[in-house]
Design an enzyme around this catalytic site. Structure first.
Site, PDB file in Angstrom:
ATOM      1  N   LYS A  57     -12.331  91.413 -17.461  1.00  0.00           N
ATOM      2  CA  LYS A  57     -13.235  90.402 -18.005  1.00  0.00           C
ATOM      3  C   LYS A  57     -13.731  90.891 -19.360  1.00  0.00           C
ATOM      4  CE  LYS A  57     -16.415  87.695 -15.277  1.00  0.00           C
ATOM      5  NZ  LYS A  57     -17.721  87.763 -14.615  1.00  0.00           N
TER       6      LYS A  57
HETATM    7  C1  E4P Z   1     -18.991  84.809 -13.947  1.00  0.00           C
HETATM    8  O1  E4P Z   1     -17.964  85.369 -13.664  1.00  0.00           O
HETATM    9  C2  E4P Z   1     -20.336  85.419 -13.906  1.00  0.00           C
HETATM   10  O2  E4P Z   1     -20.288  86.571 -13.101  1.00  0.00           O
HETATM   11  C3  E4P Z   1     -21.397  84.561 -13.280  1.00  0.00           C
HETATM   12  O3  E4P Z   1     -20.921  83.336 -12.820  1.00  0.00           O
HETATM   13  C4  E4P Z   1     -22.692  84.565 -14.003  1.00  0.00           C
HETATM   14  O4  E4P Z   1     -23.565  83.644 -13.457  1.00  0.00           O
HETATM   15  P1  E4P Z   1     -25.145  83.669 -13.573  1.00  0.00           P
HETATM   16  O5  E4P Z   1     -25.537  82.738 -14.654  1.00  0.00           O
HETATM   17  O6  E4P Z   1     -25.625  83.195 -12.238  1.00  0.00           O
HETATM   18  O7  E4P Z   1     -25.546  85.097 -13.874  1.00  0.00           O
END
Ligand code: E4P
Length: 231
Positions: free
Chosen positions: A84
């Site tokens: 990522k």
């Molecule tokens: C995506 O891969 C992220 O880990 C995640 O969806 C972040 O979401 P949040 O806004 O709940 O932190």
């Protein structure tokens, strides 16, 4: 639409993977940091085994060289790891390099169709658009995700991954818009399970069946026969 779990918790993946609905998982630095006493590498490896699908692990550096080095290291944890990379000029360059080295990338923190176009051109396998965080600042996540899906077109190589899912409707909207994947926290996956009519329906079926004890006997006998026949 495939369902991934968005978590850093091995216990949560263990519980929900048993439902048989998960095709992958995403972690991020915040989610992994919440897990006291857990080793992040061990967690990512175990989550890979449990979901037996792509598992995103995120780089944290802010320059191309270190992002690429971290990406290689994360990819070395397990063949199922997808690296990522946060969106930005450095992230795009790191993506291009990782992809050309055969390492799949999930580009994260994408909030517009314009960013999604750049992400796809850099060769990312996944474009992660954060729905909840858009709604938090009064930008309609449904229209942004819709624009991303339209802009990338039906023959896209990059998969649109709906992230920052805060409630079941986000997942339903993402599916209706044509996202390939939604990554969903355990809490929201559990909310997707429940419906009062399902619960009352099960209670009624059970009560009606147990009002005929001889039917219970018959079913037990049937199960025994079928178990014996399959030995
Ligand atoms: C995506 O891969 C992220 O880990 C995640 O969806 C972040 O979401 P949040 O806004 O709940 O932190």
């Amino acid at each position: 639409m495939k369902l991934f779990i968005d978590t850093g918790s091995v216990a949560e993946v263990e519980e929900i993977a048993a439902w048989g609905v998960l095709s992958g998982a995403t972690t991020n630095p915040s989610l992994l940091a919440k897990e006291q006493d857990a080793d992040p590498g061990e967690s990512i490896r175990r989550i890979c085994e449990l979901v037996d699908g792509p598992v995103s692990g995120e780089v944290v550096s802010d320059n191309v060289r270190d992002m690429v080095a971290e990406g290689h290291a994360l990819a070395g944890l397990d063949d199922r790891v997808v690296v990522k990379v946060p969106f930005g000029s450095e992230g795009l360059a790191a993506t291009r390099e990782l992809v050309s080295n055969g390492i799949p990338v999930n580009m994260t923190l994408v909030f517009s169709a314009a960013q999604a176009l750049l992400t796809a051109e850099a060769g990312a396998s996944y474009v992660s658009c954060f729905m909840g965080r858009l709604d938090d600042i009064s930008i309609d996540s449904e229209s942004v995700v819709g624009e991303i899906v339209d802009a990338l077109g039906p023959d896209r190589d990059a998969q649109v991954l709906a992230a920052s899912i805060r409630h079941p409707m986000h997942a339903v909207i993402a599916a209706k818009l044509g996202c390939e994947v939604a990554t969903i926290p355990g809490k929201v996956l559990k909310q997707m399970l429940g419906h009062p009519l399902t619960e009352s329906g099960i209670t009624r079926f059970t009560d009606d069946w147990t009002s005929r004890p001889e039917f219970g006997e018959w079913l037990r006998g049937l199960v025994e026969q079928s178990t014996a026949a399959s030995r």
